[in-house]
Design an enzyme around this catalytic site. Sequence first.
Site, PDB file in Angstrom:
ATOM      1  N   TYR A   1       5.043  11.192   5.485  1.00  0.00           N
ATOM      2  CA  TYR A   1       5.117  12.216   6.528  1.00  0.00           C
ATOM      3  C   TYR A   1       4.853  13.614   5.970  1.00  0.00           C
ATOM      4  O   TYR A   1       4.379  14.494   6.684  1.00  0.00           O
ATOM      5  CB  TYR A   1       6.504  12.228   7.182  1.00  0.00           C
TER       6      TYR A   1
ATOM      7  N   LYS B   1       7.612  -1.971   0.220  1.00  0.00           N
ATOM      8  CA  LYS B   1       6.365  -2.744   0.121  1.00  0.00           C
ATOM      9  C   LYS B   1       5.959  -2.734  -1.355  1.00  0.00           C
ATOM     10  O   LYS B   1       4.866  -2.289  -1.733  1.00  0.00           O
ATOM     11  CB  LYS B   1       5.298  -2.102   1.037  1.00  0.00           C
TER      12      LYS B   1
ATOM     13  N   ASP C   1       7.033  -6.151   5.916  1.00  0.00           N
ATOM     14  CA  ASP C   1       6.456  -7.079   6.899  1.00  0.00           C
ATOM     15  C   ASP C   1       7.446  -8.201   7.209  1.00  0.00           C
ATOM     16  O   ASP C   1       7.649  -8.581   8.361  1.00  0.00           O
ATOM     17  CB  ASP C   1       5.090  -7.617   6.435  1.00  0.00           C
TER      18      ASP C   1
ATOM     19  N   ASP D   1      10.857   4.665  10.612  1.00  0.00           N
ATOM     20  CA  ASP D   1      10.396   5.040  11.954  1.00  0.00           C
ATOM     21  C   ASP D   1      10.082   3.781  12.756  1.00  0.00           C
ATOM     22  O   ASP D   1      10.524   3.617  13.898  1.00  0.00           O
ATOM     23  CB  ASP D   1       9.143   5.923  11.824  1.00  0.00           C
TER      24      ASP D   1
ATOM     25  N   ASP E   1      12.599   1.634  15.785  1.00  0.00           N
ATOM     26  CA  ASP E   1      12.152   1.357  17.160  1.00  0.00           C
ATOM     27  C   ASP E   1      12.293  -0.136  17.465  1.00  0.00           C
ATOM     28  O   ASP E   1      12.723  -0.532  18.546  1.00  0.00           O
ATOM     29  CB  ASP E   1      10.671   1.759  17.351  1.00  0.00           C
TER      30      ASP E   1
HETATM   31  C1  IPM Z   1      11.175   9.546  15.623  1.00  0.00           C
HETATM   32  C2  IPM Z   1       9.850   9.980  16.206  1.00  0.00           C
HETATM   33  C3  IPM Z   1       9.240  11.073  15.337  1.00  0.00           C
HETATM   34  C4  IPM Z   1       8.987  10.465  13.969  1.00  0.00           C
HETATM   35  C5  IPM Z   1       7.983  11.736  15.905  1.00  0.00           C
HETATM   36  C6  IPM Z   1       8.220  12.288  17.290  1.00  0.00           C
HETATM   37  C7  IPM Z   1       7.456  12.801  14.989  1.00  0.00           C
HETATM   38  O1  IPM Z   1       9.018   8.889  16.357  1.00  0.00           O
HETATM   39  O2  IPM Z   1      12.078  10.397  15.516  1.00  0.00           O
HETATM   40  O3  IPM Z   1      11.315   8.373  15.291  1.00  0.00           O
HETATM   41  O4  IPM Z   1       7.928   9.853  13.739  1.00  0.00           O
HETATM   42  O5  IPM Z   1       9.841  10.613  13.111  1.00  0.00           O
HETATM   43 MG    MG Z   2       9.954   7.033  15.932  1.00  0.00          MG
END
Ligand code: IPM
Ligand code: MG
Length: 405
Positions: free
Chosen positions: A181, A232, A264, A288, A292
Amino acid sequence: MAAALQTNIRPVKVPATFRAFTKQSSAPFRVRCAVASPGTKRYNITLLPGDGIGPEVVSIAKNVLQQAGSLEGVEFSFREMPIGGAALDLVGVPLPEETISAAKESDAVLLGAIGGYKWDNNEKHLRPEKGLLQLRAGLKVFANLRPATVLPQLVDASTLKREVAEGVDLMVVRELTGGIYFGEPRGIKINENGEEVGFNTEVYGAHEIDRIARVAFETARKRRGKLCSVDKANVLEASVLWRKRVTALAAEYPDVELSHMYVDNAAMQLVRDPKQFDTIVTNNIFGDILSDEASMITGSIGMLPSASLSDSGPGLFEPIHGSAPDIAGQDKANPLATILSAAMLLRYGLGEEKAAKRIEDAVLVALNKGFRTGDIYSAGNKLVGCKEMGEEVLKSVDSQVPASV
Ligand code: IPM
Ligand code: MG
């Protein structure tokens, strides 16, 4: 580990351009005792509502925070500042200097969400996301805690089978201020063959790995004592170093059972048998993605809070969902992730465990009564909007017995 506990209250200076946007309020919302007792603790909170559904969910979480605090002798001063698209519209940058200064000077920061269609085609440095990344870097919040817990009330909202989802309770510890990042070099350029190439750098220094690994070991120690480090290392050098440093630190935490997993495989295991995980530690980008994925096991990303902590200084607390521009302003958002982020703010940011617990209990009471926003709705429950869900949580906090007044 907790973000530094600051008790000094410094006023934040706001320039004229911001006055129309920023609001300061210290008038408590429905407080039980109007006069603060000598033992009352006071904290400055920066609110960053942001874009889309951000303002709706933050205003509700603010009220819940205030109410839970008042029952524990804790008072807040709030200052609202622009970030993301809202800041771009107001002053042309996604993270104005005044916003980061206010955030740094406060005791904790509560953020809604950033982003929206309107700014999607902006240049990279003028995208709302840039503001969030600058905020994380500016506050040096390298440790991102993202819990994913399947509540018994919501087990049917999970897309996984009941027997797979039931009882899942895991914590993703994501490194937040390093890796690909932020790594240099990065960019888009024309290479020697005249072709356009995009490139980024996944880079981790030993100290960055050690400090996030320590947070993860400590976190696992307070949970079920199991830590899985995800990398990884079969392909990436940055992951080879990651694994080496995490393995070396394990000697200091003999009570924590450490394992390693390639990312993975971890992605697959999370949907195959998520109950095998207790605490997961991983880099910025894997965290990240996996957070999710983990969130969907719980039924809705609209339920999950997060805490981002530094070595010292204020923590940043935000729901892990985005700005959901498709439902913004329609009173359809689920405010629970932000309300639960306020609970994390109390626990990890201010060390106010009792007030945090009050909020978490109130959320469970509202769910037990059957209140559901659209994202977690299932037949037989009561479908409510964002505001009504917030009201229900507030009522539940309200019906709790005050601590010592
Ligand atoms: C998160 C989001 C952010 C990230 C974006 C909005 C920059 O997806 O907080 O997980 O990638 O960290
Ligand atoms: Mg995110």
